[in-house]
Design an enzyme around this catalytic site. Structure first.
Site, PDB file in Angstrom:
ATOM      1  N   LYS A 107      28.187  -9.618  19.618  1.00  0.00           N
ATOM      2  CA  LYS A 107      27.502  -9.121  20.450  1.00  0.00           C
ATOM      3  C   LYS A 107      28.863  -9.984  21.905  1.00  0.00           C
ATOM      4  O   LYS A 107      28.833 -10.880  21.486  1.00  0.00           O
ATOM      5  CB  LYS A 107      26.180  -9.200  20.288  1.00  0.00           C
ATOM      6  CG  LYS A 107      25.287  -8.302  21.461  1.00  0.00           C
ATOM      7  CD  LYS A 107      25.187  -7.353  21.115  1.00  0.00           C
ATOM      8  CE  LYS A 107      23.628  -6.071  21.423  1.00  0.00           C
ATOM      9  NZ  LYS A 107      23.928  -4.873  20.492  1.00  0.00           N
TER      10      LYS A 107
HETATM   11  N1  GLU Z   1      24.495  -1.879  21.293  1.00  0.00           N
HETATM   12  C1  GLU Z   1      24.278  -1.161  20.422  1.00  0.00           C
HETATM   13  C2  GLU Z   1      23.494  -1.774  19.061  1.00  0.00           C
HETATM   14  O1  GLU Z   1      22.699  -2.634  20.166  1.00  0.00           O
HETATM   15  C3  GLU Z   1      25.572  -0.165  19.758  1.00  0.00           C
HETATM   16  C4  GLU Z   1      26.232  -0.832  19.030  1.00  0.00           C
HETATM   17  C5  GLU Z   1      27.565  -0.534  18.473  1.00  0.00           C
HETATM   18  O2  GLU Z   1      27.140   0.457  18.327  1.00  0.00           O
HETATM   19  O3  GLU Z   1      28.317  -1.140  17.785  1.00  0.00           O
HETATM   20  O4  GLU Z   1      22.747  -1.590  18.429  1.00  0.00           O
END
Ligand code: GLU
Length: 420
Positions: A107
């Protein structure tokens, strides 16, 4: 005490400890599973429109590299800090492993308020952040995606910045891109479609019929909005409550979701949509409904309001909406409350991101129906695995889901061994 200390990281650590106890993981093995492999902090300087220079703080945490590249969203939010980013990266790991995706979790993001930046300033922040990340990301190293405060335009700027550096178009560096430049059909609504599909599965388990049920959705960003639209327009639930960070609305007769979505698109927020239906955001989550979907920020269901929830199904569209203290209260309510935990409930987003990455690598694109069918197959298998595991181990759905995820990462680490 670690670099990541803070309420959100502590929450991820506490959840991990509970599952590690359940799995009898030896104490000395736990830090290897929990602590992030890499944490990157960067300064992101830009010229503001008034000519001054401003430096934003940017982060990226890559949790583990055992099963493939890391994968996860990029968040632009004012109070972002490295502890929150680390917790979100850890949850991404369990989420990807639970869905069987060949990724570790990551993240990242920038501590900024995108709503107060001009489009030019936002583009500058986005491009400079990616520029600073170039040594640490790549299609086989770490693949970014949208999260709160970012969207397909952000991903297009990321892809362009990385590609200009490489000297050729590298679509597979990010997911959640516009379809016109290598994105996949069905990605923008994927998280909401997944939430809605799992609500349908939960309704079956509770022997409830969608057309007789009401739903309340907290959050009207990408996830909340697509969930509410599908629940109401495709599944026939009466959506009685909708909120965003500016206002909350409730109408027992049902809210016109398409109209509210059009208003939010035009005005950027829901505030001002109606004065009649406006309700107190502080008691919004405890209004009566069959299906409650928190689809906004972390830690909204707490020790204070958990006992007052009046839903039958809690479908966690957000990451980390329920604190461990709330969980202990909800655990006592397993007879009247069916929980679809976050790492299962919102996994549709990263599953379709995975499809996008695979299509980009192969230069072979699927139809929207193919995307939806494959998404449903994975979600159904995963949902059943979680429900069965909870029954067999006599634990909550959250512990069961996290246990499956942690076990898979652990198994990968055991087979690979510790280098050197
Ligand atoms: N931000 C989204 C999540 O928390 C998607 C992450 C992604 O698609 O890599 O799952």
């Amino acid at each position: 005490m670690t670099l990541f200390s803070g309420p959100v990281f502590e929450m991820a650590a506490e959840q991990f400890a509970a599952v590690a106890d359940h799995l009898s993981i030896p104490e000395d093995e736990r830090p290897r599973l929990l602590l992030p492999k890499r944490a990157i902090a960067v300064s992101v300087p830009i010229h503001k429109d008034d000519g001054r220079t401003h430096v934003f703080q940017g982060y990226r945490v890559q949790h583990h590299l055992t099963l493939g590249p890391t994968k996860g969203g990029t968040r632009f939010s004012p109070d972002l800090n490295i502890g929150e980013v680390a917790a979100l990266a850890i949850w991404m790991s369990w989420k990807c492993a639970l869905a069987g995706l060949p990724y570790g979790g990551a993240k990242g993001g920038v501590a900024c308020d995108p709503l107060t930046l001009s489009r030019r300033e936002l583009e500058a922040v986005t491009r400079r952040y990616m520029q600073e990340m170039i040594p640490f990301v790549g299609p086989q190293i770490d693949v970014m995606a949208p999260d709160m405060g970012t969207n397909e335009q952000t991903m297009a700027w990321f892809m362009d910045t990385y590609s200009m550096h490489q000297g050729n178009a590298v679509a597979e560096i990010v997911t959640g891109k516009p379809v016109a430049m290598g994105g996949t059909l069905g990605r923008s609504e994927a998280t909401g479609r997944g939430v809605a599909f799992l609500v349908a599965e939960a309704l079956k388990c509770c022997q409830l019929s969608a057309s007789q049920c009401t739903a309340i959705v907290q959050g009207f960003g990408n996830v909340g909005r697509s969930t509410a639209l599908i629940l109401s327009n495709e599944m026939g639930l009466r959506v009685t409550g909708i909120s965003d960070h500016t206002a909350a609305f409730y109408d027992a007769k049902g809210l016109p979701i398409s109209q509210m979505a059009a208003y939010a698109t035009q005005h950027g927020v829901l505030k001002g949509w109606s004065t009649e239906a406006e309700t107190d955001p502080d008691t919004f989550l405890t209004l009566p409904c069959d299906v409650l979907v928190p689809a906004a920020v972390e830690r909204v269901i707490t020790g204070k309001n958990a006992a007052q929830l009046r839903c039958r199904i809690l479908a966690e569209g957000a990451n980390g909406p329920t604190t461990p203290e709330a969980d202990r209260i909800l655990d006592q309510r397993s007879n009247d409350l069916f929980i679809v935990p976050d790492i299962l409930c919102n996994s549709g987003g990263v599953i379709v991101s995975y499809f996008e990455w695979v299509q980009d690598l192969q230069r072979l694109f699927w139809t929207e129906q193919e995307v939806r069918d494959r998404l449903q197959t994975i979600l159904k298998t995963t949902f059943n695995a979680v429900i069965n595991r909870a029954k067999v181990d006599q634990v909550s759905h959250r512990v069961a889901a996290t246990a499956i995820g942690i076990e898979r990462v652990r198994m990968g680490k055991q087979w690979r061994g510790l280098f050197p």
